[in-house]
Design a protein around this motif. Structure first.
Motif, PDB file in Angstrom:
ATOM      1  N   LEU A  14      49.425  20.101  30.830  1.00  0.00           N
ATOM      2  CA  LEU A  14      50.123  21.300  30.815  1.00  0.00           C
ATOM      3  C   LEU A  14      51.510  21.170  30.443  1.00  0.00           C
ATOM      4  O   LEU A  14      52.329  20.439  30.934  1.00  0.00           O
ATOM      5  CB  LEU A  14      50.043  22.008  32.161  1.00  0.00           C
ATOM      6  N   PRO A  15      52.296  22.285  29.707  1.00  0.00           N
ATOM      7  CA  PRO A  15      53.743  22.378  29.491  1.00  0.00           C
ATOM      8  C   PRO A  15      54.092  22.851  30.840  1.00  0.00           C
ATOM      9  O   PRO A  15      53.503  23.293  31.437  1.00  0.00           O
ATOM     10  CB  PRO A  15      53.822  23.249  28.101  1.00  0.00           C
ATOM     11  N   GLY A  16      55.711  23.098  30.657  1.00  0.00           N
ATOM     12  CA  GLY A  16      56.269  23.499  31.886  1.00  0.00           C
ATOM     13  C   GLY A  16      56.700  24.858  31.947  1.00  0.00           C
ATOM     14  O   GLY A  16      57.426  25.616  32.983  1.00  0.00           O
ATOM     15  N   GLY A  17      56.280  25.511  30.846  1.00  0.00           N
ATOM     16  CA  GLY A  17      56.679  27.233  30.870  1.00  0.00           C
ATOM     17  C   GLY A  17      56.329  28.185  32.041  1.00  0.00           C
ATOM     18  O   GLY A  17      55.398  27.513  32.590  1.00  0.00           O
TER      19      GLY A  17
ATOM     20  N   ALA B 218      55.553  32.462  42.392  1.00  0.00           N
ATOM     21  CA  ALA B 218      55.689  31.009  42.353  1.00  0.00           C
ATOM     22  C   ALA B 218      54.496  30.072  42.901  1.00  0.00           C
ATOM     23  O   ALA B 218      54.339  29.063  42.580  1.00  0.00           O
ATOM     24  CB  ALA B 218      56.895  30.801  43.307  1.00  0.00           C
ATOM     25  N   GLU B 219      54.064  30.813  43.807  1.00  0.00           N
ATOM     26  CA  GLU B 219      53.007  30.185  44.738  1.00  0.00           C
ATOM     27  C   GLU B 219      51.607  29.802  43.573  1.00  0.00           C
ATOM     28  O   GLU B 219      51.170  28.712  43.681  1.00  0.00           O
ATOM     29  CB  GLU B 219      52.439  30.848  45.862  1.00  0.00           C
ATOM     30  N   GLY B 220      51.496  30.832  42.848  1.00  0.00           N
ATOM     31  CA  GLY B 220      50.580  30.816  41.806  1.00  0.00           C
ATOM     32  C   GLY B 220      50.956  29.611  40.706  1.00  0.00           C
ATOM     33  O   GLY B 220      49.894  28.965  40.448  1.00  0.00           O
ATOM     34  N   TRP B 221      52.055  29.535  40.321  1.00  0.00           N
ATOM     35  CA  TRP B 221      52.540  28.547  39.427  1.00  0.00           C
ATOM     36  C   TRP B 221      52.258  27.342  39.961  1.00  0.00           C
ATOM     37  O   TRP B 221      51.681  26.443  39.333  1.00  0.00           O
ATOM     38  CB  TRP B 221      53.874  28.855  38.903  1.00  0.00           C
ATOM     39  N   LEU B 222      52.742  27.020  41.280  1.00  0.00           N
ATOM     40  CA  LEU B 222      52.741  25.818  41.784  1.00  0.00           C
ATOM     41  C   LEU B 222      51.379  25.359  41.862  1.00  0.00           C
ATOM     42  O   LEU B 222      50.995  24.209  41.920  1.00  0.00           O
ATOM     43  CB  LEU B 222      53.792  25.618  43.044  1.00  0.00           C
ATOM     44  N   ASN B 223      50.583  26.138  42.126  1.00  0.00           N
ATOM     45  CA  ASN B 223      49.077  26.100  42.792  1.00  0.00           C
ATOM     46  C   ASN B 223      48.497  25.482  41.460  1.00  0.00           C
ATOM     47  O   ASN B 223      47.460  24.575  41.456  1.00  0.00           O
ATOM     48  CB  ASN B 223      48.392  27.070  43.320  1.00  0.00           C
ATOM     49  N   ILE B 224      48.589  26.237  40.545  1.00  0.00           N
ATOM     50  CA  ILE B 224      47.978  25.747  39.083  1.00  0.00           C
ATOM     51  C   ILE B 224      48.342  24.285  38.752  1.00  0.00           C
ATOM     52  O   ILE B 224      47.632  23.657  38.494  1.00  0.00           O
ATOM     53  CB  ILE B 224      48.454  26.820  37.860  1.00  0.00           C
ATOM     54  N   HIS B 225      49.535  24.158  38.758  1.00  0.00           N
ATOM     55  CA  HIS B 225      50.160  22.563  38.477  1.00  0.00           C
ATOM     56  C   HIS B 225      49.580  21.608  39.588  1.00  0.00           C
ATOM     57  O   HIS B 225      49.233  20.454  39.103  1.00  0.00           O
ATOM     58  CB  HIS B 225      51.623  22.676  38.284  1.00  0.00           C
ATOM     59  N   GLU B 226      49.539  21.996  40.754  1.00  0.00           N
ATOM     60  CA  GLU B 226      49.174  21.037  42.009  1.00  0.00           C
ATOM     61  C   GLU B 226      47.570  20.876  41.528  1.00  0.00           C
ATOM     62  O   GLU B 226      47.412  19.588  41.617  1.00  0.00           O
ATOM     63  CB  GLU B 226      49.275  21.682  43.196  1.00  0.00           C
ATOM     64  N   THR B 227      46.828  21.813  41.071  1.00  0.00           N
ATOM     65  CA  THR B 227      45.340  21.665  40.782  1.00  0.00           C
ATOM     66  C   THR B 227      45.265  20.727  39.731  1.00  0.00           C
ATOM     67  O   THR B 227      44.331  19.965  39.467  1.00  0.00           O
ATOM     68  CB  THR B 227      44.838  23.127  40.738  1.00  0.00           C
ATOM     69  N   ALA B 228      46.136  21.138  38.695  1.00  0.00           N
ATOM     70  CA  ALA B 228      45.964  20.256  37.395  1.00  0.00           C
ATOM     71  C   ALA B 228      46.223  18.836  37.650  1.00  0.00           C
ATOM     72  O   ALA B 228      45.534  17.834  37.289  1.00  0.00           O
ATOM     73  CB  ALA B 228      46.874  20.832  36.067  1.00  0.00           C
TER      74      ALA B 228
ATOM     75  N   ASN C 240      55.710  15.048  34.585  1.00  0.00           N
ATOM     76  CA  ASN C 240      56.128  14.013  33.678  1.00  0.00           C
ATOM     77  C   ASN C 240      57.845  14.225  33.567  1.00  0.00           C
ATOM     78  O   ASN C 240      58.514  13.399  33.628  1.00  0.00           O
ATOM     79  CB  ASN C 240      55.632  14.044  32.325  1.00  0.00           C
ATOM     80  N   THR C 241      58.112  15.572  33.350  1.00  0.00           N
ATOM     81  CA  THR C 241      59.718  15.727  33.073  1.00  0.00           C
ATOM     82  C   THR C 241      60.059  17.192  33.423  1.00  0.00           C
ATOM     83  O   THR C 241      59.127  17.970  33.599  1.00  0.00           O
ATOM     84  CB  THR C 241      59.775  15.670  31.585  1.00  0.00           C
ATOM     85  N   PHE C 242      61.370  17.444  33.625  1.00  0.00           N
ATOM     86  CA  PHE C 242      61.931  18.584  33.992  1.00  0.00           C
ATOM     87  C   PHE C 242      62.760  19.140  33.011  1.00  0.00           C
ATOM     88  O   PHE C 242      63.561  18.389  32.480  1.00  0.00           O
ATOM     89  CB  PHE C 242      62.738  18.286  35.205  1.00  0.00           C
ATOM     90  N   ILE C 243      62.674  20.448  32.739  1.00  0.00           N
ATOM     91  CA  ILE C 243      63.246  20.864  31.337  1.00  0.00           C
ATOM     92  C   ILE C 243      64.026  22.217  31.742  1.00  0.00           C
ATOM     93  O   ILE C 243      63.464  23.139  31.738  1.00  0.00           O
ATOM     94  CB  ILE C 243      62.251  21.030  30.250  1.00  0.00           C
TER      95      ILE C 243
ATOM     96  N   ALA D   9      57.736  20.508  34.217  1.00  0.00           N
ATOM     97  CA  ALA D   9      58.308  21.838  34.665  1.00  0.00           C
ATOM     98  C   ALA D   9      59.568  22.210  34.129  1.00  0.00           C
ATOM     99  O   ALA D   9      60.457  21.437  33.439  1.00  0.00           O
ATOM    100  CB  ALA D   9      58.819  21.548  36.320  1.00  0.00           C
ATOM    101  N   THR D  10      59.778  23.578  34.167  1.00  0.00           N
ATOM    102  CA  THR D  10      61.009  24.066  33.594  1.00  0.00           C
ATOM    103  C   THR D  10      61.731  24.832  34.823  1.00  0.00           C
ATOM    104  O   THR D  10      61.196  25.401  35.596  1.00  0.00           O
ATOM    105  CB  THR D  10      60.680  24.885  32.449  1.00  0.00           C
ATOM    106  N   ILE D  11      63.021  25.394  34.272  1.00  0.00           N
ATOM    107  CA  ILE D  11      63.575  26.466  34.933  1.00  0.00           C
ATOM    108  C   ILE D  11      64.489  27.334  33.669  1.00  0.00           C
ATOM    109  O   ILE D  11      65.099  26.698  32.990  1.00  0.00           O
ATOM    110  CB  ILE D  11      64.845  25.744  36.089  1.00  0.00           C
ATOM    111  N   LEU D  12      64.375  28.639  33.744  1.00  0.00           N
ATOM    112  CA  LEU D  12      65.171  29.346  33.088  1.00  0.00           C
ATOM    113  C   LEU D  12      66.554  29.631  33.790  1.00  0.00           C
ATOM    114  O   LEU D  12      66.260  30.495  34.846  1.00  0.00           O
ATOM    115  CB  LEU D  12      64.309  30.669  32.722  1.00  0.00           C
TER     116      LEU D  12
END
Ligand code: V47
Ligand code: SF4
Length: 384
Positions: A180-183, A203-213, A253-256, A222-225
């Protein structure tokens, strides 16, 4: 984490430097102090020490292109210059499966290693359609790593299919999705998220999707705008949530850090951040995220010169060749209106910053190290 708690800053900058040099983790209060009081020489030196300890002079890039299936989107992020509502879909685009496959075919015989699939959230494109897209890309190019779909797209398509996040991710993974990309992360803290993108996954939804992946074997980014209406406290809160998740899974892998660009969107009256602010963001990210191997500067958004500077402020990765295949930033006013670099242009850009170019794949396996295997000198090459 309570933001009020972060208002009290107990530590001095020297003590923070000592901690970082001895490999000790810094606290949220110390991260905040770096943002508020760290001057550029101090931050650059520290972040560069960490970067060189981990990667030496190596600077990674990859050969990739984007597929942006559509810019029609059901959401209304205030910073987005790219999307069109379903009602105004005639002003946007929507690629068919065959059009996307033609794009993939146009790279037949070209040694790219990654396709990045990302777009708006179209109400009519569903999980089955995207599973088809994954398997068709893999059938044509089994060697290509597919990095696809922000947590925002995933949340919508999986919920609409009536599946759990794990079931939906497994379907996509089985069809060919590799990572998954970090967007979609933007700013996690609700104080800001509610103002800039209230209607999409929280936030909780985003983090849960990445944790599950991560749990089912798909790494992610992961990104930050940053650089709009958020404060330093919100940036630290954001990175703290990512650092905690990474402690549990090691799947990032990386923070953008993505610099907010203000053209053609509902936040056009918000000024863009300065270069000093951009470099500070990279440096503090490198110092705070001690469990992230890589910090990436996305050159298409940042511009080539600031990207070169960022390599002395903690960055070790500059993304890929892109081949003018993404519109997200050009529509928001980025310097690069047609982002594309040949491999030799990326290599020269890195060499001119006195770093070692290394072509990587998506998972950071080295494909070619240009110090061992340099390109021939250009006749008109300018010394760095
Ligand atoms: O989530 C949208 C950002 C992101 C604007 O994982 C904007 O390798 C600045 O996440 N100004 C999508 N940024 C792109 C993305 C990405 C890009 C490159 C590499 C990877 C990776 C991920 O673009 C969105 C949002 O944060 N964005 N509008 C804007 N006006
Ligand atoms: Fe849609 Fe993504 Fe734009 Fe938000 S940032 S409006 S989710 S395309």
């Amino acid at each position: 984490m309570s933001l009020e708690h972060l208002q009290h800053i107990p530590q001095s900058l020297e003590r923070i430097a000592e901690k970082i040099n001895s490999g000790e983790r810094i606290t949220p209060e110390e991260g905040l102090l770096l943002f508020e009081k760290g001057e550029m020489g101090f931050l650059g030196k520290l972040a560069n020490q960490v970067r060189e300890k981990v990667h030496g002079h190596k600077t990674y890039f990859n050969r990739n292109f984007h597929i942006e299936p559509t810019n029609v989107c059901v959401f209304n992020c205030a910073f987005c210059s790219y999307s069109r509502s379903y009602k105004h879909r005639d002003e946007g685009w929507e690629l068919s499966l065959n059009q996307m496959l033609d794009l993939v075919k146009s790279y037949d015989g070209v040694p790219i290693t990654e396709v990045h699939v990302v777009g708006g959230v179209h109400p009519r494109l569903n999980l089955a359609f995207f599973c088809d897209l994954m398997s068709s890309i893999k059938a044509r190019r089994p060697d290509l790593h597919i990095k696809g779909f922000t947590a925002v797209e995933l949340d919508y398509m999986i919920r609409k299919a009536g599946l759990t996040i794990e079931q939906g991710l497994r379907k996509l993974h089985d069809a060919g999705l590799d990572s998954l990309p970090g967007g979609g992360a933007e700013i996690f803290h609700p104080e800001i998220r509610e103002k800039i993108c209230a209607d999409k996954v929280d936030a909780e939804g985003w983090l849960n999707i990445h944790e599950t992946a991560h749990r089912i074997g798909m790494p992610s980014n992961a990104t930050i705008l940053y650089g709009h209406i958020e404060g330093y406290l919100h940036r630290i809160d954001h990175m703290d949530r990512l650092r905690s998740l990474q402690d549990r899974t090691r799947g990032f892998n990386t923070f953008i850090p993505l610099k907010f660009r203000n053209q053609n969107n509902d936040m056009s009256s918000v000024p863009e951040s300065s270069i000093v602010e951009d470099l500070k963001m990279y440096a503090v990210a490198r110092l705070y995220l001690d469990n992230f191997a890589h910090i990436k500067a996305y050159w298409a958004m940042l511009g080539k010169q600031t990207t070169q500077l960022s390599l002395s402020f903690g960055v070790d990765d500059i993304d890929g060749t892109l081949d003018d295949s993404t519109k997200i930033y050009s529509m928001a006013g980025a310097e690069e209106q047609h982002p594309a670099m040949t491999t030799s242009e990326i290599v020269r850009l890195i060499e001119k910053s006195r770093r070692i170019p290394v072509e990587r794949d998506t998972l950071y396996n080295e494909i070619r190290n240009y110090s061992k295997n340099p390109l021939p000198e250009l006749e008109n090459s300018v010394p760095a």
